[in-house]
Design a protein around this motif. Structure first.
Motif, mmCIF file in Angstrom:
data_model
loop_
_atom_site.group_PDB
_atom_site.id
_atom_site.type_symbol
_atom_site.label_atom_id
_atom_site.label_comp_id
_atom_site.label_asym_id
_atom_site.label_seq_id
_atom_site.Cartn_x
_atom_site.Cartn_y
_atom_site.Cartn_z
ATOM 1 N N ASP A 8 0.750 -1.129 -0.159
ATOM 2 C CA ASP A 8 -0.004 -0.171 -0.029
ATOM 3 C C ASP A 8 0.898 1.245 -0.133
ATOM 4 O OD1 ASP A 8 0.957 0.462 2.636
ATOM 5 O OD2 ASP A 8 -1.357 0.426 3.437
ATOM 6 N N ASP A 9 2.199 1.002 -0.216
ATOM 7 C CA ASP A 9 2.961 2.369 0.073
ATOM 8 C C ASP A 9 3.489 2.791 -1.560
ATOM 9 O OD1 ASP A 9 3.311 2.192 2.540
ATOM 10 O OD2 ASP A 9 4.951 1.159 2.688
ATOM 11 N N GLU A 37 1.191 6.077 -3.027
ATOM 12 C CA GLU A 37 1.025 5.687 -1.762
ATOM 13 C C GLU A 37 -0.504 5.480 -1.351
ATOM 14 O OE1 GLU A 37 3.046 7.355 1.842
ATOM 15 O OE2 GLU A 37 1.731 6.055 2.928
ATOM 16 N N SER A 39 -1.335 4.054 1.886
ATOM 17 C CA SER A 39 -1.556 3.702 3.264
ATOM 18 C C SER A 39 -2.683 3.893 3.737
ATOM 19 C CB SER A 39 -0.404 4.098 3.980
ATOM 20 O OG SER A 39 1.001 3.723 3.351
ATOM 21 N N ASN A 91 5.974 -3.256 4.186
ATOM 22 C CA ASN A 91 5.271 -1.924 4.541
ATOM 23 C C ASN A 91 6.154 -1.157 5.429
ATOM 24 O OD1 ASN A 91 2.894 -0.103 4.663
ATOM 25 N ND2 ASN A 91 2.898 -0.103 6.678
ATOM 26 N N THR A 105 -1.929 -2.678 3.567
ATOM 27 C CA THR A 105 -1.168 -3.840 3.287
ATOM 28 C C THR A 105 -1.845 -5.180 3.888
ATOM 29 O OG1 THR A 105 0.534 -2.467 3.814
ATOM 30 C CG2 THR A 105 1.128 -4.831 4.303
HETATM 31 MG MG LIG Z 1 1.875 1.716 4.021
#
Ligand SMILES: [Mg+2]
Length: 251
Positions: A8-9, A37, A39, A91, A105
């Protein structure tokens, strides 16, 4: 073995690169990750606009969507066939305790599990070293076990690695349960240049005292790799039994 990698980054994140390098000796890696990103995207899916995919390198795809979108695209299309394994990470920052519910993540690994692919989420706890390579070494120890044994039905593994200077400094591995976090200063209130008020959600996580040595938060704090099996079924079975007994809901 065909391994689907996501995070998720974003596609350019260092943790994803290290993950790919760590796992390439186990088989073919197909990387499908958000183009920026995402996050705290949790388990969101993009339903109200189309998704665009760009192949930024062979077998490396950037998607203008969420981590869950990436897993759906990866499993159904981009990997070419159903992957044998999904690994999400590494992550930048831990995903422990209550933070798991916000985590893109972990949600990518949840989506993998829903689609029938054994899935692992891996995160590097915050620290001064940002030593993704150590987390890469850790995941190399776990992947063969999952590949060989599979995972219990509807379970994924959530792995958190302390940010130590070198792999040798890790104290060991603990199987853990999710701990309890709370946030202080959750909402910042500020003024924009035109004097209008705006808000920024964030805050500082604080580990609550009730956490024992068997929680993810304490394990990582004490220098251990934490592995928590996470279930998809959110039913609170004890509450279900109690409420069935005690509450007579009549219509
Ligand atoms: Mg992240």
């Amino acid at each position: 073995m065909l391994i689907l990698l996501t995070n998720d980054d974003g596609i350019w994140a260092k943790g994803l690169k290290v993950l790919e390098q760590s796992l390439s000796s186990f088989g073919t890696c197909c990387v499908v990750a958000p183009d920026r990103e995402k996050s705290a995207a949790s388990h969101s899916v993009t339903l109200h606009r189309p998704l665009r995919v760009e192949e930024v390198a062979p077998n490396r795809f950037a998607v203008d969507g969420t981590p869950t979108d990436c897993v759906i695209l990866g499993v159904h299309k981009l990997a070419g066939k159903k992957p044998d394994l999904l690994v999400s990470g590494i992550n930048d920052g831990g995903n422990m305790g209550d933070d798991v519910s916000y985590s893109g993540t972990v949600s990518a690994a949840i989506e993998g599990t829903i689609l029938g692919v054994p899935s692992i989420a891996v995160s590097l706890a915050r620290g001064e070293h940002r030593n993704f390579e150590t987390a890469g070494e850790v995941i190399k120890k776990i992947v063969p076990l999952v590949a060989e044994n599979g995972l219990p039905k509807d379970a994924l593994l959530n792995v958190n690695v302390p940010d130590v200077e070198s792999f040798e400094e890790l104290k060991g591995v603990r199987w853990t349960r999710l701990g309890k976090l709370s946030y202080v200063d959750t909402l910042a209130e500020m003024k924009d240049p035109r004097g209008k008020t705006y808000y920024w959600v964030g805050g500082t996580p604080v580990r609550e005292d009730e956490n024992g040595a068997d929680t993810d938060l304490v394990a990582v704090e004490e220098g251990y790799v934490s592995i928590t099996p996470i279930r998809l079924d959110l039913t609170h079975n004890r509450a279900l039994r109690e409420l069935r007994e005690r509450w007579k809901v009549s219509l």
